[in-house]
Design a protein around this motif. Structure first.
Motif, mmCIF file in Angstrom:
data_model
loop_
_atom_site.group_PDB
_atom_site.id
_atom_site.type_symbol
_atom_site.label_atom_id
_atom_site.label_comp_id
_atom_site.label_asym_id
_atom_site.label_seq_id
_atom_site.Cartn_x
_atom_site.Cartn_y
_atom_site.Cartn_z
ATOM 1 N N GLY A 180 0.828 -1.192 0.000
ATOM 2 C CA GLY A 180 0.000 0.000 0.000
ATOM 3 C C GLY A 180 0.865 1.246 0.000
ATOM 4 N N LEU A 201 -6.365 4.217 5.149
ATOM 5 C CA LEU A 201 -5.636 3.120 5.782
ATOM 6 C C LEU A 201 -6.538 1.942 6.133
ATOM 7 N N ILE A 260 -6.421 -0.063 3.007
ATOM 8 C CA ILE A 260 -5.083 -0.647 2.880
ATOM 9 C C ILE A 260 -4.909 -1.815 3.838
ATOM 10 N N ARG A 261 -5.414 -1.691 5.062
ATOM 11 C CA ARG A 261 -5.290 -2.790 6.013
ATOM 12 C C ARG A 261 -6.018 -4.043 5.522
ATOM 13 N N CYS A 281 -3.503 -5.098 2.009
ATOM 14 C CA CYS A 281 -2.060 -4.915 1.803
ATOM 15 C C CYS A 281 -1.223 -5.645 2.854
ATOM 16 N N ARG A 296 2.103 -4.983 3.244
ATOM 17 C CA ARG A 296 2.943 -3.918 3.805
ATOM 18 C C ARG A 296 2.415 -2.577 3.333
ATOM 19 N N VAL A 297 2.872 -1.520 4.010
ATOM 20 C CA VAL A 297 2.438 -0.172 3.642
ATOM 21 C C VAL A 297 3.633 0.768 3.722
ATOM 22 N N GLN A 336 7.626 2.857 6.604
ATOM 23 C CA GLN A 336 7.117 1.684 5.913
ATOM 24 C C GLN A 336 7.348 0.443 6.761
ATOM 25 N N GLU A 364 5.267 -3.731 7.910
ATOM 26 C CA GLU A 364 4.081 -4.575 7.860
ATOM 27 C C GLU A 364 2.848 -3.730 8.209
ATOM 28 N N THR A 365 1.774 -3.938 7.473
ATOM 29 C CA THR A 365 0.600 -3.071 7.619
ATOM 30 C C THR A 365 0.073 -3.042 9.045
ATOM 31 N N ASP A 366 -0.131 -4.209 9.645
ATOM 32 C CA ASP A 366 -0.674 -4.245 11.008
ATOM 33 C C ASP A 366 0.268 -3.569 11.999
#
Length: 261
Positions: free
Chosen positions: A38, A208, A211-212, A215, A217-218, A229, A231-233
């Motif tokens: 993301g 977001l 994206i969560r 995705c 990663r973000v 940047q 891992e998304t969580d």
């Protein structure tokens, strides 16, 4: 081993009203095969400029983009035309993305013809297969694209993009104009396609919560730079940048989740 896709020290400047605007400033990230990254940030942060450069719709001023071991920005002529089928984009504007006179069959059939994905005699069957894949019946083929609903047009846009059997899909705010229920359906479709084909995706959004949902990663952008940047969580549960904190604060469901963490 070289990453499947990487952006290295990318920069872009614009001249606007007599001043220089640094749209991108030393942007770098990688994307693995079968991964969704993301790109999040407020309006004007440079994420759409980045997407346009990746699609070769705008030139970069500096830096490099590498795709499957090749310098993507250095390709030209026949090499670029042949490689384009492997990188496809789904735009936010589903009106401007299509020829206003096109039927659904015209829109999906064009990339099949240009890139010779299937033999001419098999084109109609392939169009029907792609429509079924994105949740539309084969009977949609004869309909004018611009007479469809927003969610239906976005499904046609995805069908057109995956017609080329790409390795990388760039989605630039592709669900932001859709209502919540249709948005969820499109996101589920993306996850399903990725699971089945190993498709990699660069997902551009200011939201977001979206994206969560999709995705792995973000990368958070602000004023042309990647400021965070991961891992998304991890980024959402423990944001380090002020930009990420503001984006999380703008989404009530994410604020609620954090309060119970």
């Amino acid at each position: 081993m070289e990453p499947f896709f990487s952006v290295n020290h990318l920069s872009k400047r614009y001249q606007s009203q007599g001043r220089t605007v640094q749209a991108l400033d030393d942007v770098s990230f990688t994307l693995a095969r079968g991964e969704t990254l993301g790109l999040a940030g407020p309006s004007g942060c440079g994420k759409s400029t980045l997407a346009r450069i990746i699609m070769r719709l705008s030139p970069a001023d500096g830096g490099e983009v590498r795709f499957q071991g090749r310098n993507w920005l250095a390709l030209s002529g026949q090499d670029l035309r042949a490689a384009r089928r492997h990188v496809q984009m789904v735009f936010q504007d589903t009106y401007g993305a299509f020829n206003p006179r096109a039927t659904v069959a015209d829109a999906i059939g064009e990339p099949l013809r240009i890139h010779r994905i299937v033999a001419p005699r098999d084109r109609q069957a392939e169009i029907a297969r792609l429509l079924e894949r994105v949740g539309l019946g084969a009977d949609y083929a004869a309909r004018p694209v611009l007479q469809l609903s927003g969610g239906q047009r976005q499904r046609v846009a995805i069908a057109r993009a995956i017609a080329c059997r790409p390795s990388l899909l760039v989605m630039d705010e592709a669900v932001s104009a859709l209502d919540v229920s249709v948005r969820a359906q499109i996101l589920e479709l993306l996850v399903s396609l990725q699971s089945e084909t190993g498709l990699s995706c660069l997902f551009v959004s200011h939201d977001l919560a979206v994206i969560r949902a999709v995705c792995h990663r973000v990368a958070i952008m602000e004023m042309g730079r990647v400021v965070e940047q991961g891992e998304t969580d991890s980024v959402i549960s423990n944001p380090q940048s002020d930009t990420a904190k503001r984006l999380i604060a703008a989404v009530p469901t994410l604020r609620k989740d954090q309060s119970h963490a």
